[in-house]
Design a protein around this motif. Structure first.
Motif, PDB file in Angstrom:
ATOM      1  N   ALA A 173     -42.085 125.382 -49.447  1.00 56.54           N
ATOM      2  CA  ALA A 173     -40.853 125.536 -48.679  1.00 56.54           C
ATOM      3  C   ALA A 173     -40.016 126.692 -49.208  1.00 56.54           C
ATOM      4  O   ALA A 173     -39.450 127.473 -48.432  1.00 56.54           O
ATOM      5  CB  ALA A 173     -40.042 124.237 -48.738  1.00 56.54           C
ATOM      6  N   VAL A 192     -41.415 122.121 -40.316  1.00 55.62           N
ATOM      7  CA  VAL A 192     -41.941 121.179 -41.304  1.00 55.62           C
ATOM      8  C   VAL A 192     -43.460 121.274 -41.361  1.00 55.62           C
ATOM      9  O   VAL A 192     -44.063 121.225 -42.437  1.00 55.62           O
ATOM     10  CB  VAL A 192     -41.501 119.740 -40.968  1.00 55.62           C
ATOM     11  N   LYS A 223     -36.101 118.541 -42.692  1.00 52.51           N
ATOM     12  CA  LYS A 223     -36.116 119.940 -43.134  1.00 52.51           C
ATOM     13  C   LYS A 223     -34.816 120.333 -43.829  1.00 52.51           C
ATOM     14  O   LYS A 223     -34.830 121.031 -44.848  1.00 52.51           O
ATOM     15  CB  LYS A 223     -36.388 120.864 -41.939  1.00 52.51           C
TER      16      LYS A 223
END
Length: 214
Positions: free
Chosen positions: A23, A37, A58
């Motif tokens: 991420a 995601v 998220k």
């Protein structure tokens, strides 16, 4: 039984860390809105439901990146700093010794534990007027600087002094055009880190000398 439980916990921690790492890289490259995601889970090679399991969504995952940084920083500093000990209860020598120790360790942490992708996210967040980095380590550091200069931690001078001192630590990393690219390197080597430490210490000693602090 204990071994199976340990391995399950280890695998869970690894999955969470893989999500955070993936991420961080994707958010740095594409921004919050440019990443889904599913993109994150594909890069992390984990099931898409893992984001909900660990973070909820998220937005929470994005905040989780910052929270993870703060947790790592605090855990690192707790190995040599007692955050429960009031800095005002220390002698001036103890305050100064701790200040220089924290500066030394801040440089090590910043150059060895924070990725370029994470720096991009932190720089982007600085433009968000609602973003405040609630780090116990930075708060304690500001309290220490305030005690050294015999000021209140909310004093304008202390807030800006903390900023200027911190910028001495991180500016080579956040301004690669003025550092790494001129050095012809992709990252800082140990010799560079020593030079950065020397410059940080020189700057802070100059501030202390100017204030007439022994």
């Amino acid at each position: 039984m204990f071994y199976n439980s340990f391995m399950k916990k280890k695998k869970s921690e690894n999955s969470k860390q893989k999500i955070l790492s993936a991420a961080t890289k994707l958010f740095a490259q594409h921004g919050f809105d440019g990443v889904s995601v599913r993109d994150i889970c594909d890069k992390a090679n984990v099931n898409v439901c893992m984001v909900s399991y660990y973070f909820g969504g998220k937005k929470e995952l994005y905040q989780g990146i910052i929270d993870n940084l703060i947790e790592c920083q605090c855990n690192y500093l707790k190995t040599f700093v007692d955050f429960t000990k009031p800095v005002k209860s220390m002698s001036k020598k103890e305050q100064l010794d701790l200040l220089f120790l924290m500066l030394d360790k801040f440089v090590d942490f910043f150059y060895k534990n924070i990725s370029s992708d994470l720096i991009v996210i932190l720089l982007k967040e600085q433009q968000n007027k609602y973003f405040v980095l609630q780090s116990p380590a930075i708060k304690y550091f500001r309290q220490l600087i305030a005690a050294v200069f015999d000021k209140d931690e909310s004093d304008r001078e202390i807030i800006l002094k903390t900023l200027f001192i911190t910028s001495q630590v991180n500016s080579p990393r956040i301004l690669p055009a003025f550092s790494l690219r001129l050095l012809g390197q992709d990252d800082f080597i140990q010799e560079d880190i020593k030079i950065i430490k020397d410059n940080v210490m020189f700057y802070v000693k100059a501030l202390i000398k100017e204030a007439g602090i022994d």
